[in-house]
Design an enzyme around this catalytic site. Structure first.
Site, short mmCIF file in Angstrom:
data_model
loop_
_atom_site.label_atom_id
_atom_site.label_comp_id
_atom_site.label_asym_id
_atom_site.label_seq_id
_atom_site.Cartn_x
_atom_site.Cartn_y
_atom_site.Cartn_z
N ARG A 67 -10.51 -1.16 8.23
CA ARG A 67 -10.82 -2.24 7.27
C ARG A 67 -11.65 -3.35 7.89
O ARG A 67 -12.45 -3.98 7.21
CB ARG A 67 -9.50 -2.80 6.71
N ILE A 84 -12.92 -8.70 -0.78
CA ILE A 84 -12.32 -7.40 -0.43
C ILE A 84 -10.85 -7.57 -0.82
O ILE A 84 -10.20 -8.53 -0.40
CB ILE A 84 -12.53 -7.04 1.06
N SER A 85 -10.36 -6.70 -1.67
CA SER A 85 -9.02 -6.88 -2.24
C SER A 85 -7.93 -6.83 -1.17
O SER A 85 -8.10 -6.22 -0.12
CB SER A 85 -8.73 -5.79 -3.28
N GLN A 86 -6.83 -7.45 -1.50
CA GLN A 86 -5.64 -7.40 -0.66
C GLN A 86 -5.23 -5.94 -0.48
O GLN A 86 -5.17 -5.18 -1.45
CB GLN A 86 -4.54 -8.17 -1.38
N PRO A 87 -4.94 -5.50 0.76
CA PRO A 87 -4.56 -4.10 0.98
C PRO A 87 -3.40 -3.63 0.08
O PRO A 87 -3.43 -2.52 -0.44
CB PRO A 87 -4.16 -4.07 2.45
#
Length: 214
Positions: free
Chosen positions: A38, A64-67
């Site tokens: 990531r 970038i979205s939260q995992p």
């Protein structure tokens, strides 16, 4: 330089454990979180933030979205190897990579030209080869490749675009965050030509899904 060290790998294991601790159970999804570097999807100056369970700004006012959110949405999709998946909002390409890692045939649309060009080159450098990456309006979907087994929307939609429901196979699943300021994660399962089952799963926050105003 695409550097991926043991330290990075160790941080990914910790991240996967955090995501699992928040309730994601799908082993293949957790495996993808452990595998995908990531930190490479972010500006190198933010590398230290890459393995925190947080969203993070990237180019073109996107994030970038939260995992956890990525894993949660992916789990709801119930991806099987070979599924054709339409992704609305390529963004950094991280969610795209997760879908590729699970063996899906990914068709992805990005609305921001700058991001689209950058991500397209970057994904192939990492060895992720979506079937089709396009620059365009996510509200319209990709009728030329429909119907899809699964559709995922990675931006907040004020409503559910009819075009996306139309492009879902019977038995297919659409996962979409619906709402203006706060979104409700919503799953639609197509039960017949005209029928859909709808389920809601709690509140999330996404950047807005932009409609082509031209």
């Amino acid at each position: 330089m695409l550097r991926d060290t043991f330290k990075h790998k160790g941080k990914r294991l910790q991240l996967a454990a955090i995501v699992e601790g928040k309730g994601v159970k799908d082993k293949k999804v957790l495996e993808a979180i452990k595998t995908i570097p990531r930190h490479l999807f972010m500006d190198s100056s933010f590398e230290d933030h890459a393995y925190q369970d947080k969203a993070f700004p990237i180019a073109a006012d996107q994030t970038i979205s939260q995992p956890y959110t990525v894993a949660y949405q992916t789990e709801l999709l119930e991806i099987k190897k070979g599924d054709s998946v339409l992704e609305i909002g390529t963004g950094s390409g991280y969610q795209t990579a997760v879908l590729c890692e699970l063996g899906a045939k990914v068709y992805s649309i990005e609305r921001q030209q700058e991001l689209f060009k950058k991500t397209k080159i970057f994904l192939s450098k990492l060895g992720y080869r979506p079937k089709f990456l396009s620059f365009g309006d996510g509200y319209k979907g990709l009728p030329q490749y429909a119907p899809f087994d699964k559709i995922i929307v990675t931006a907040g939609a004020p409503f559910v675009p009819k075009a996306l429901l139309a492009q879902l196979k019977v038995g297919g699943r659409l996962v979409i965050p619906v709402g203006e300021n706060v979104q409700v994660m919503t799953l639609y399962v197509r039960t017949s030509e005209k029928g859909f089952d709808k389920k809601e799963f709690g509140d999330f926050r996404f950047v807005p899904l932009l409609e082509d105003k031209n």
